[in-house]
Design an enzyme around this catalytic site. Sequence first.
Site, PDB file in Angstrom:
ATOM      1  N   GLN A  96       0.860  -1.342   0.166  1.00 40.27           N
ATOM      2  CA  GLN A  96       0.039  -0.087  -0.101  1.00 40.27           C
ATOM      3  C   GLN A  96       0.847   1.155   0.084  1.00 40.27           C
ATOM      4  O   GLN A  96       2.049   1.032   0.310  1.00 40.27           O
ATOM      5  CB  GLN A  96      -0.923   0.227   1.273  1.00 40.27           C
ATOM      6  CG  GLN A  96      -0.252  -0.235   2.485  1.00 40.27           C
ATOM      7  CD  GLN A  96      -0.913  -0.716   3.496  1.00 40.27           C
ATOM      8  OE1 GLN A  96      -2.350  -0.650   3.793  1.00 40.27           O
ATOM      9  NE2 GLN A  96      -0.498  -1.316   4.671  1.00 40.27           N
ATOM     10  N   TYR A 126     -10.687   4.645  19.762  1.00 39.14           N
ATOM     11  CA  TYR A 126     -10.637   3.365  18.902  1.00 39.14           C
ATOM     12  C   TYR A 126      -9.498   2.499  19.610  1.00 39.14           C
ATOM     13  O   TYR A 126     -10.117   1.195  19.835  1.00 39.14           O
ATOM     14  CB  TYR A 126     -10.133   3.468  17.440  1.00 39.14           C
ATOM     15  CG  TYR A 126      -9.874   2.410  16.641  1.00 39.14           C
ATOM     16  CD1 TYR A 126     -11.254   1.679  16.153  1.00 39.14           C
ATOM     17  CD2 TYR A 126      -8.760   1.942  16.488  1.00 39.14           C
ATOM     18  CE1 TYR A 126     -10.996   0.497  15.434  1.00 39.14           C
ATOM     19  CE2 TYR A 126      -8.431   0.595  15.619  1.00 39.14           C
ATOM     20  CZ  TYR A 126      -9.946   0.136  15.124  1.00 39.14           C
ATOM     21  OH  TYR A 126      -9.628  -0.938  14.559  1.00 39.14           O
ATOM     22  N   GLN A 127      -8.511   2.785  19.934  1.00 38.58           N
ATOM     23  CA  GLN A 127      -7.322   1.733  20.364  1.00 38.58           C
ATOM     24  C   GLN A 127      -7.850   1.245  21.718  1.00 38.58           C
ATOM     25  O   GLN A 127      -7.820   0.059  21.938  1.00 38.58           O
ATOM     26  CB  GLN A 127      -6.025   2.165  20.549  1.00 38.58           C
ATOM     27  CG  GLN A 127      -5.603   3.333  19.334  1.00 38.58           C
ATOM     28  CD  GLN A 127      -5.069   2.547  18.179  1.00 38.58           C
ATOM     29  OE1 GLN A 127      -5.056   1.387  18.173  1.00 38.58           O
ATOM     30  NE2 GLN A 127      -4.797   3.182  17.203  1.00 38.58           N
ATOM     31  N   GLU A 171       1.117  -8.725  11.577  1.00 38.77           N
ATOM     32  CA  GLU A 171       0.665  -7.709  10.616  1.00 38.77           C
ATOM     33  C   GLU A 171       1.346  -8.003   9.104  1.00 38.77           C
ATOM     34  O   GLU A 171       2.533  -8.457   9.271  1.00 38.77           O
ATOM     35  CB  GLU A 171       1.257  -6.374  11.393  1.00 38.77           C
ATOM     36  CG  GLU A 171       1.746  -5.106  10.227  1.00 38.77           C
ATOM     37  CD  GLU A 171       0.468  -4.587   9.642  1.00 38.77           C
ATOM     38  OE1 GLU A 171      -0.618  -4.214  10.484  1.00 38.77           O
ATOM     39  OE2 GLU A 171       0.224  -4.335   8.527  1.00 38.77           O
ATOM     40  N   ASP A 202       0.785 -12.936   6.398  1.00 37.24           N
ATOM     41  CA  ASP A 202      -0.731 -13.034   6.232  1.00 37.24           C
ATOM     42  C   ASP A 202      -1.442 -13.470   7.464  1.00 37.24           C
ATOM     43  O   ASP A 202      -1.090 -14.595   7.864  1.00 37.24           O
ATOM     44  CB  ASP A 202      -0.997 -13.755   4.910  1.00 37.24           C
ATOM     45  CG  ASP A 202      -2.471 -14.002   4.767  1.00 37.24           C
ATOM     46  OD1 ASP A 202      -3.308 -13.107   4.962  1.00 37.24           O
ATOM     47  OD2 ASP A 202      -2.933 -15.051   4.387  1.00 37.24           O
ATOM     48  N   ALA A 203      -2.426 -13.020   7.980  1.00 36.32           N
ATOM     49  CA  ALA A 203      -3.089 -13.287   9.275  1.00 36.32           C
ATOM     50  C   ALA A 203      -3.941 -14.535   8.916  1.00 36.32           C
ATOM     51  O   ALA A 203      -4.173 -15.276   9.725  1.00 36.32           O
ATOM     52  CB  ALA A 203      -3.956 -12.260   9.867  1.00 36.32           C
ATOM     53  N   ASP A 221      -8.032  -5.845  14.288  1.00 34.60           N
ATOM     54  CA  ASP A 221      -7.688  -4.276  13.785  1.00 34.60           C
ATOM     55  C   ASP A 221      -7.239  -4.024  12.452  1.00 34.60           C
ATOM     56  O   ASP A 221      -6.188  -3.859  12.036  1.00 34.60           O
ATOM     57  CB  ASP A 221      -6.694  -4.091  14.812  1.00 34.60           C
ATOM     58  CG  ASP A 221      -6.231  -2.302  14.659  1.00 34.60           C
ATOM     59  OD1 ASP A 221      -7.004  -1.722  13.949  1.00 34.60           O
ATOM     60  OD2 ASP A 221      -5.209  -1.661  14.907  1.00 34.60           O
ATOM     61  N   TYR A 290     -13.445   9.538  11.607  1.00 36.19           N
ATOM     62  CA  TYR A 290     -13.936   7.982  10.996  1.00 36.19           C
ATOM     63  C   TYR A 290     -15.404   8.409  10.479  1.00 36.19           C
ATOM     64  O   TYR A 290     -16.172   9.364  10.712  1.00 36.19           O
ATOM     65  CB  TYR A 290     -14.152   6.930  12.144  1.00 36.19           C
ATOM     66  CG  TYR A 290     -12.870   6.245  12.201  1.00 36.19           C
ATOM     67  CD1 TYR A 290     -11.640   6.444  11.503  1.00 36.19           C
ATOM     68  CD2 TYR A 290     -12.726   5.422  13.084  1.00 36.19           C
ATOM     69  CE1 TYR A 290     -10.438   6.094  11.898  1.00 36.19           C
ATOM     70  CE2 TYR A 290     -11.675   4.811  13.665  1.00 36.19           C
ATOM     71  CZ  TYR A 290     -10.371   5.061  12.950  1.00 36.19           C
ATOM     72  OH  TYR A 290      -9.065   4.664  13.236  1.00 36.19           O
TER      73      TYR A 290
END
Lengths: 354, 354
Positions: A96, A126-127, A171, A202-203, A221, A290
């Site tokens: 990205q 958020y966190q 991650e 890759d999760a 997340d 957001y």
Amino acid sequence: MLNAMQLLFLGGSQNLVPFLVVVLLFCSPCLVPYVSVELMLMLFFWSKIIVFAFFFSFAYLGEARKKVYFNNPMWPGEAHSLDVKEIIYKGKSEYQEILVFESSAYGKVLVLDGIVQLTESDECAYQEMIAHLPLCSIPSPKSVLVVGGGDGGVLREISRHSSVEHIDICEIDSMVIDVSKKYFPELAVGFTDRRVKLHVGDAVEFLRLAPEGKYDAIIVDSSDPVGPAQELVEKPFFETIARALRPGGVLCNMAESMWLHTHLIDDMISVCSETFKGSVHYAWASVPTYPSGVIGFLLCSKAGPHVDFSNPVNPIEKVEGAITHKRELRYYNSEMHSAAFALPAFLKREVKSL
Amino acid sequence: MLNAMQLLFLGGSQNLVPFLVVVLLFCSPCLVPYVSVELMLMLFFWSKIIVFAFFFSFAYLGEARKKVYFNNPMWPGEAHSLDVKEIIYKGKSEYQEILVFESSAYGKVLVLDGIVQLTESDECAYQEMIAHLPLCSIPSPKSVLVVGGGDGGVLREISRHSSVEHIDICEIDSMVIDVSKKYFPELAVGFTDRRVKLHVGDAVEFLRLAPEGKYDAIIVDSSDPVGPAQELVEKPFFETIARALRPGGVLCNMAESMWLHTHLIDDMISVCSETFKGSVHYAWASVPTYPSGVIGFLLCSKAGPHVDFSNPVNPIEKVEGAITHKRELRYYNSEMHSAAFALPAFLKREVKSL
């Protein structure tokens, strides 16, 4: 980390427009590339850029190639713009485009593929919520997995929990971690906890290989479910999560805006009810940057010991060291925890399973 | 009614740009009139207008005078834009400019002096909360005063309460009422309740003349405290309200965003604590089109019978006819009522009196 807004950004132009760039965020799917070179020229000749525009493609100005981020499909028909004081970093990883800028209203802002992920001013909501909603809902969590969360903010919050012995984080993009360590030390501090084990990859694959029943809590997340994160809202993914949780273990998954995405929420709840076979609840928090100013969380428990999500069994105020942590809690407390599960009448009506 | 956003609008241009106008809202106090005729021309020559800009003054294009609404000082450094499908009405009353447009994302939008007051899609959250938070906190309210609220939405919500015998409304601008009756019948329906008595005039004067202790509840649905509404957040105004309330009577006052206006909230709470001598609380709700996506409410009770605001003594679910009213409740319910009083850690820290 939520994808929040469409960001319009002139790639490579920061040397030419050094003072003030207005980041313009827009999402109407019907926008077409109406911006002319005329407007682009204005951008360069004003010492303070106060407006620019929407593209669906690349535009050129002389030699400079203008890359534009556009169209957050999660927020059609409106836009949110942040006044940019300075562009701090811009790069491209294997996955990205990454942008960091200093805003005049929200401190530093992290942007991935043109979508705002967090700002220093409101990341706390958020966190803190995505970490403490699940961890305060079960007694003495020990083993936790974070999917995504490369900025480190969720790790920072998990580190308040003295009962936790092991934190895996998976991650996919190591450049996000590097950028966060350099520009967002208040989030990346989460990586310094000795209980954290980082897995770059890759999760979905990571979860397939995880021992069954390993985790007390899994926190997803992730980005919005468009593009590469699409499979993170589908049944097979939730099945691998359920498998990796112990009986009565909990999932907290970012779950969009109750104002904008009721169908998506309905779908996720249906899939999770089938998959986890424990309790499934929706909670929400206020996050100004957001879409629609809110973000939701899907909370699921795997069949096993009952989890009463809205009445935290492990209240943060009683977790040793959680309140006296070097960074104070800014949004979360036990009242906010319970209140987050109160849902507007329209949401209850539209999402039948709530 | 909350002033929410800065709206940029080309007055008189709707015939020339008939298809799509982007309403651009921006608030940076450092913005300067950088927009040139060049940009204005683009606005007219594109069949779909996708962006325009920020002014601090008037601009001209040929014969057409361009009036621009600008700079909501309640929301500096950021902007919120709505995609405009059609401008429906534009006029000027003795007090303000009035604009109604059809947005692509939020239905019809009412704008006063360039600031969004309400949209059809999310007005439910504001109107229901500002009415039911006070009315469900006292047993059997009978006499109610609305200050402002010319659109009728608050009246519509009050009309759910079968115990109410008399509703005074004091709105200064009759043109707001007329526009609402024509373009927002779902709100203006509130005026058809036979219990409503309309007073067109200045609320400060109206309250001075009101009999002492007349009202069980007073709802202040005013503009942001800038310009003409300034005196509605000052001590003398609250004193006249306290005087007009019965002992144990309640005030619900629009009270800005907890993310943006903590100082103002702190000031209002200090003044109200001194003035009302009962309980003073802050509550909030999610409203996507208001600055930072939230709006707050200040709830005060006058010395007298104790009012426990966060546990409604008169729950809406038990008010005869309230739920079966021809319009369903969209946001409010008793869970949302109690949850609205849960406050983020940062707000409790910054506003000491909370």
